[in-house]
Design a protein around this motif. Structure first.
Motif, PDB file in Angstrom:
ATOM      1  N   PHE A 115       0.698  -1.390  -0.137  1.00  0.00           N
ATOM      2  CA  PHE A 115       0.196  -0.100   0.243  1.00  0.00           C
ATOM      3  C   PHE A 115       0.688   1.264   0.037  1.00  0.00           C
ATOM      4  O   PHE A 115       0.398   2.298  -0.554  1.00  0.00           O
ATOM      5  CB  PHE A 115      -0.916   0.057   1.073  1.00  0.00           C
ATOM      6  N   GLU A 116       1.893   1.164   0.753  1.00  0.00           N
ATOM      7  CA  GLU A 116       3.107   2.295   0.517  1.00  0.00           C
ATOM      8  C   GLU A 116       3.502   2.620  -0.774  1.00  0.00           C
ATOM      9  O   GLU A 116       3.771   3.758  -1.390  1.00  0.00           O
ATOM     10  CB  GLU A 116       4.123   2.023   1.683  1.00  0.00           C
ATOM     11  N   TYR A 117       3.363   1.197  -1.557  1.00  0.00           N
ATOM     12  CA  TYR A 117       3.983   1.747  -3.030  1.00  0.00           C
ATOM     13  C   TYR A 117       3.112   2.566  -3.638  1.00  0.00           C
ATOM     14  O   TYR A 117       3.388   3.282  -4.595  1.00  0.00           O
ATOM     15  CB  TYR A 117       4.399   0.239  -3.618  1.00  0.00           C
ATOM     16  N   LEU A 118       1.732   2.484  -3.514  1.00  0.00           N
ATOM     17  CA  LEU A 118       0.612   3.270  -4.451  1.00  0.00           C
ATOM     18  C   LEU A 118       0.827   4.687  -4.043  1.00  0.00           C
ATOM     19  O   LEU A 118       0.323   5.399  -4.680  1.00  0.00           O
ATOM     20  CB  LEU A 118      -0.716   2.765  -3.802  1.00  0.00           C
ATOM     21  N   LYS A 119       1.518   5.069  -2.812  1.00  0.00           N
ATOM     22  CA  LYS A 119       1.683   6.424  -2.456  1.00  0.00           C
ATOM     23  C   LYS A 119       2.726   7.100  -3.464  1.00  0.00           C
ATOM     24  O   LYS A 119       2.795   8.530  -3.486  1.00  0.00           O
ATOM     25  CB  LYS A 119       2.044   6.433  -1.043  1.00  0.00           C
ATOM     26  N   ASN A 120       3.668   6.639  -4.390  1.00  0.00           N
ATOM     27  CA  ASN A 120       4.327   6.998  -5.209  1.00  0.00           C
ATOM     28  C   ASN A 120       3.870   7.782  -6.539  1.00  0.00           C
ATOM     29  O   ASN A 120       2.733   7.249  -6.608  1.00  0.00           O
ATOM     30  CB  ASN A 120       5.402   5.914  -5.734  1.00  0.00           C
ATOM     31  N   ASP A 121       4.390   8.527  -7.042  1.00  0.00           N
ATOM     32  CA  ASP A 121       4.227   9.056  -8.390  1.00  0.00           C
ATOM     33  C   ASP A 121       4.546   8.115  -9.602  1.00  0.00           C
ATOM     34  O   ASP A 121       5.283   8.026 -10.160  1.00  0.00           O
ATOM     35  CB  ASP A 121       4.733  10.411  -8.590  1.00  0.00           C
ATOM     36  N   LEU A 122       3.331   7.172  -9.383  1.00  0.00           N
ATOM     37  CA  LEU A 122       3.461   6.046 -10.467  1.00  0.00           C
ATOM     38  C   LEU A 122       3.406   6.297 -11.922  1.00  0.00           C
ATOM     39  O   LEU A 122       3.770   5.466 -12.737  1.00  0.00           O
ATOM     40  CB  LEU A 122       2.516   5.042 -10.197  1.00  0.00           C
ATOM     41  N   THR A 123       2.733   7.670 -11.991  1.00  0.00           N
ATOM     42  CA  THR A 123       2.965   8.018 -13.483  1.00  0.00           C
ATOM     43  C   THR A 123       4.340   8.123 -14.236  1.00  0.00           C
ATOM     44  O   THR A 123       4.526   8.241 -15.401  1.00  0.00           O
ATOM     45  CB  THR A 123       2.227   9.531 -13.570  1.00  0.00           C
ATOM     46  N   VAL A 124       5.271   8.549 -13.518  1.00  0.00           N
ATOM     47  CA  VAL A 124       6.661   8.586 -13.711  1.00  0.00           C
ATOM     48  C   VAL A 124       7.491   7.151 -13.811  1.00  0.00           C
ATOM     49  O   VAL A 124       8.984   7.146 -14.139  1.00  0.00           O
ATOM     50  CB  VAL A 124       7.328   9.630 -13.136  1.00  0.00           C
ATOM     51  N   VAL A 125       6.884   6.278 -13.209  1.00  0.00           N
ATOM     52  CA  VAL A 125       7.685   4.968 -13.216  1.00  0.00           C
ATOM     53  C   VAL A 125       7.797   4.275 -14.662  1.00  0.00           C
ATOM     54  O   VAL A 125       6.754   4.168 -15.150  1.00  0.00           O
ATOM     55  CB  VAL A 125       6.978   3.827 -11.963  1.00  0.00           C
ATOM     56  N   GLU A 126       8.900   3.736 -15.017  1.00  0.00           N
ATOM     57  CA  GLU A 126       9.096   3.221 -16.135  1.00  0.00           C
ATOM     58  C   GLU A 126       8.432   1.793 -16.081  1.00  0.00           C
ATOM     59  O   GLU A 126       8.331   0.970 -15.168  1.00  0.00           O
ATOM     60  CB  GLU A 126      10.628   2.970 -16.410  1.00  0.00           C
ATOM     61  N   ILE A 127       8.128   1.485 -17.454  1.00  0.00           N
ATOM     62  CA  ILE A 127       7.194   0.068 -17.521  1.00  0.00           C
ATOM     63  C   ILE A 127       8.562  -1.027 -17.048  1.00  0.00           C
ATOM     64  O   ILE A 127       9.571  -0.947 -17.482  1.00  0.00           O
ATOM     65  CB  ILE A 127       7.048  -0.275 -19.000  1.00  0.00           C
ATOM     66  N   GLY A 128       8.042  -2.161 -16.368  1.00  0.00           N
ATOM     67  CA  GLY A 128       9.090  -3.102 -15.845  1.00  0.00           C
ATOM     68  C   GLY A 128       8.484  -3.843 -14.557  1.00  0.00           C
ATOM     69  O   GLY A 128       7.419  -3.406 -14.326  1.00  0.00           O
ATOM     70  N   SER A 129       9.364  -4.697 -14.221  1.00  0.00           N
ATOM     71  CA  SER A 129       8.919  -5.324 -13.030  1.00  0.00           C
ATOM     72  C   SER A 129      10.109  -4.863 -11.606  1.00  0.00           C
ATOM     73  O   SER A 129      11.225  -4.946 -12.125  1.00  0.00           O
ATOM     74  CB  SER A 129       9.190  -7.045 -13.392  1.00  0.00           C
ATOM     75  N   TYR A 130       9.661  -4.597 -10.457  1.00  0.00           N
ATOM     76  CA  TYR A 130      10.372  -4.192  -9.513  1.00  0.00           C
ATOM     77  C   TYR A 130      10.112  -4.843  -8.306  1.00  0.00           C
ATOM     78  O   TYR A 130       9.167  -5.405  -7.790  1.00  0.00           O
ATOM     79  CB  TYR A 130       9.937  -2.630  -9.237  1.00  0.00           C
ATOM     80  N   ASP A 131      11.430  -5.465  -7.737  1.00  0.00           N
ATOM     81  CA  ASP A 131      11.523  -6.262  -6.678  1.00  0.00           C
ATOM     82  C   ASP A 131      11.226  -5.266  -5.547  1.00  0.00           C
ATOM     83  O   ASP A 131      12.008  -4.438  -5.321  1.00  0.00           O
ATOM     84  CB  ASP A 131      12.655  -6.971  -6.552  1.00  0.00           C
ATOM     85  N   LEU A 132      10.027  -5.650  -4.760  1.00  0.00           N
ATOM     86  CA  LEU A 132       9.833  -4.986  -3.401  1.00  0.00           C
ATOM     87  C   LEU A 132      10.102  -5.653  -2.193  1.00  0.00           C
ATOM     88  O   LEU A 132       9.917  -5.167  -1.084  1.00  0.00           O
ATOM     89  CB  LEU A 132       8.125  -4.567  -3.481  1.00  0.00           C
ATOM     90  N   GLY A 133      10.855  -6.556  -2.186  1.00  0.00           N
ATOM     91  CA  GLY A 133      11.097  -7.663  -1.000  1.00  0.00           C
ATOM     92  C   GLY A 133      10.623  -8.528  -0.476  1.00  0.00           C
ATOM     93  O   GLY A 133       8.902  -8.203  -0.929  1.00  0.00           O
ATOM     94  N   GLY A 134      10.729  -9.476  -0.147  1.00  0.00           N
ATOM     95  CA  GLY A 134       9.785 -10.497   0.444  1.00  0.00           C
ATOM     96  C   GLY A 134       9.050 -11.315  -0.501  1.00  0.00           C
ATOM     97  O   GLY A 134       8.027 -11.963  -0.242  1.00  0.00           O
ATOM     98  N   GLY A 135       9.822 -11.349  -1.496  1.00  0.00           N
ATOM     99  CA  GLY A 135       9.031 -12.217  -2.505  1.00  0.00           C
ATOM    100  C   GLY A 135       7.938 -11.248  -3.465  1.00  0.00           C
ATOM    101  O   GLY A 135       7.233 -12.053  -4.435  1.00  0.00           O
ATOM    102  N   MET A 136       7.736 -10.261  -3.145  1.00  0.00           N
ATOM    103  CA  MET A 136       6.898  -9.307  -3.461  1.00  0.00           C
ATOM    104  C   MET A 136       7.331  -8.292  -4.780  1.00  0.00           C
ATOM    105  O   MET A 136       8.324  -8.103  -4.593  1.00  0.00           O
ATOM    106  CB  MET A 136       6.184  -8.480  -2.464  1.00  0.00           C
ATOM    107  N   LYS A 137       6.536  -8.226  -5.807  1.00  0.00           N
ATOM    108  CA  LYS A 137       7.095  -7.338  -7.089  1.00  0.00           C
ATOM    109  C   LYS A 137       5.935  -6.712  -7.439  1.00  0.00           C
ATOM    110  O   LYS A 137       4.770  -6.973  -7.266  1.00  0.00           O
ATOM    111  CB  LYS A 137       7.709  -8.390  -8.090  1.00  0.00           C
ATOM    112  N   ALA A 138       6.182  -5.538  -8.154  1.00  0.00           N
ATOM    113  CA  ALA A 138       5.368  -4.581  -8.959  1.00  0.00           C
ATOM    114  C   ALA A 138       5.596  -4.792 -10.182  1.00  0.00           C
ATOM    115  O   ALA A 138       6.793  -4.267 -10.434  1.00  0.00           O
ATOM    116  CB  ALA A 138       5.572  -3.198  -8.154  1.00  0.00           C
TER     117      ALA A 138
END
Length: 190
Positions: free
Chosen positions: A63-86
């Motif tokens: 849920f903290e990740y959703l607070k980022n300005d995601l409009t500027v995040v590049e297309i791709g897969s991001y490791d968020l730790g603990g086996g979780m990815k965005a």
């Protein structure tokens, strides 16, 4: 009353309190970590409560990740730790007959539209017919669903799909539309 009747009454009241406790937790909304977006689809509150409390740090991070300005995040897969990815992706929405129904066993999907809008279908797994065997390699299971429920996804809401939910994302609302979206894959807690 007999002693057994008191025991049974106590068990029923304890079960009801547990359900009420889970609903109060859900309704309070602290689990959202302060994000303004609303949950758009129906979820089994008991399953959500159990999954959240088995691994609260992962859920908080999601849920903290959703607070980022995601409009500027590049297309791709991001490791968020603990086996979780965005997985940040862009695509054009499509007609329902051109989209698949899917489910996952190892991950819970948190799906959020960053820009644009799309419809998402969902239905309980127990009411769906599998078209192929589950593939553990890519955590994919595909279904034939005739009468799912549909909701519109926008930047004002998000969806949670648990292993008990078959879902059909990426659908056009009226006409095909380009969307930017993030799917946060949260490991299922055992």
């Amino acid at each position: 009353m007999r002693r057994l009747d008191f025991i049974l009454l106590g068990l029923i009241l304890c079960f009801a309190c547990g359900s009420d406790k889970e609903k109060r937790w859900f309704d309070a909304g602290d689990w959202k970590q302060g994000i303004s977006q609303e949950l758009a689809n129906e979820v089994d509150i008991k399953v959500f409560y159990e999954q959240f409390h088995k691994n609260p740090e992962l859920w908080k991070k999601a849920f903290e990740y959703l607070k980022n300005d995601l409009t500027v995040v590049e297309i791709g897969s991001y490791d968020l730790g603990g086996g979780m990815k965005a997985n940040v992706q862009e695509y054009d929405t499509k007609a329902p007959e051109n989209a698949i129904w899917e489910a996952h066993r190892k991950f819970i999907d948190l799906q959020y539209i960053i820009d644009g809008k799309e419809k998402m279908g969902y239905k309980p797994l127990s009411q769906s017919t599998s078209t192929v065997d589950y593939n553990p390699e890519n955590d994919a299971w595909f279904f034939d669903v005739k009468d799912g429920r549909y909701e519109t996804a926008t930047p004002a809401n998000f969806f949670l799909f648990f292993p008990e939910d078959v879902h059909q994302p990426g659908l056009q609302v009226e006409n095909p539309e380009h969307v930017k979206k993030v799917v946060i894959k949260i490991p299922v807690a055992e």
